[in-house]
Scaffold this active site. Structure first.
Site, PDB file in Angstrom:
ATOM      1  CB  SER A  87      -0.920  -0.150   1.103  1.00  0.00           C
ATOM      2  OG  SER A  87      -1.981   0.923   1.120  1.00  0.00           O
ATOM      3  CG  ASP A 143      -6.649  -3.370  -3.116  1.00  0.00           C
ATOM      4  OD1 ASP A 143      -7.396  -2.293  -2.382  1.00  0.00           O
ATOM      5  OD2 ASP A 143      -5.633  -3.438  -2.869  1.00  0.00           O
ATOM      6  CG  HIS A 191      -5.607  -2.709   0.604  1.00  0.00           C
ATOM      7  ND1 HIS A 191      -4.876  -2.342  -0.467  1.00  0.00           N
ATOM      8  CD2 HIS A 191      -5.225  -2.026   1.774  1.00  0.00           C
ATOM      9  CE1 HIS A 191      -4.066  -1.250  -0.118  1.00  0.00           C
ATOM     10  NE2 HIS A 191      -3.919  -1.116   1.280  1.00  0.00           N
TER      11      HIS A 191
END
Length: 276
Positions: A97, A227, A256
């Site tokens: 991320s 995601d 995610h």
């Protein structure tokens, strides 16, 4: 506890486990978490003979709760300082991320010989924000909403994110883990709210296009196609077109936070890339 001190006096907490002669694998966590988010992967790579390193980004975890330098250039500079202090060479950098953005910026600037490979998992590059050049991005209102919720009731916000979209626990039939939700909350609440607030701008508005173009080591881009935090169409599908030597691996139905919820799937793929 181990720390390095940056040029501006910030203490960066880090873990450094395993043989110092082994190839280093460096983990970069997402927002608003800490190096603890990589517990599973660190133990996995440690068991396979690697040296594993993970740090708490400034303002996160056990690092200084600074009100300055909470942007990507400084995050990358902190990693440069860490790599120098630990004399990391031929390292594999893995970022999730926001940490994927940090990896992209660091690897693009790293000294020759420091980096062997890079992995971006559910990562924010090239850019999350919707702009004229990036029409498929998320509108500013989304990130303004994050900031509003953060200031209004951080503790509740940090419960709602992992209980909902982060791990896909809001999907029908999802196997919800209260432990995972509570651990996300714990990591988030240890960090500083000012740094977390600033980091929203860092992960949403930073354009990593030129960083991706500069990277000349092999890059593995891993992304779940469900995601809900960093939609795949405007991240991985664009990033793979910008790197010189990249491989894209898409995981059908995964969220995610798939490195946590599906570590048994992700870890072997990470190891295969590390060894390949």
């Amino acid at each position: 506890m181990s720390f390095i001190t940056t040029k501006d006096g910030v203490q960066i907490f880090y873990k450094d486990w395993g043989p110092k002669t082994a190839q280093p694998v460096v983990f970069h966590h997402g927002w608003p978490l800490s190096s603890d988010d990589w517990d599973n992967q660190m133990m996995f790579f440690l068991a396979h003979g690697y040296r594993v390193i993970a740090h708490d980004r400034r303002g996160h975890g056990r690092s200084t709760q600074t009100d300055t330098g909470n942007e990507m250039d400084t995050y990358a500079a902190d990693v440069i300082a860490l790599a120098a202090a630990l004399d990391l060479k031929n390292a594999i950098h893995i970022g999730h991320s926001t940490g994927g953005g940090e990896v992209a910026r660091y690897v693009a600037r790293a000294e020759k010989g420091r980096v062997a490979k890079a992995v971006l998992i559910g990562a924010v590059p090239p850019i999350m924000l919707k702009t004229d050049k990036n029409p498929g991005g998320l509108p500013m209102e989304v990130f303004d909403g994050f900031r509003t919720q953060l200031v209004a009731n951080r503790a509740q916000f940090y419960r709602d994110v992992p209980a909902g979209p982060f791990y896909g626990f809001n999907r029908p039939g999802a196997k919800v883990s209260e432990g995972v939700i509570n651990n996300w909350w714990r990591q988030g609440m240890i960090g500083g709210i000012k740094a977390h607030y600033d980091c929203i701008k860092a992960f949403s508005e930073t354009d990593f296009t030129e960083d991706l173009k500069k990277i000349d080591v092999p890059v593995l881009i891993m992304h779940g196609d469900d995601d809900q935090i960093v939609p795949i169409a405007d991240s991985a599908h664009l990033a793979i077109k910008l790197v010189k030597n990249g491989t894209l691996k898409v995981y059908p139905g995964l969220p995610h936070g798939m490195a946590t919820t599906h570590a048994d799937t992700i870890n072997p793929d990470l190891l295969a890339f590390a060894k390949g």
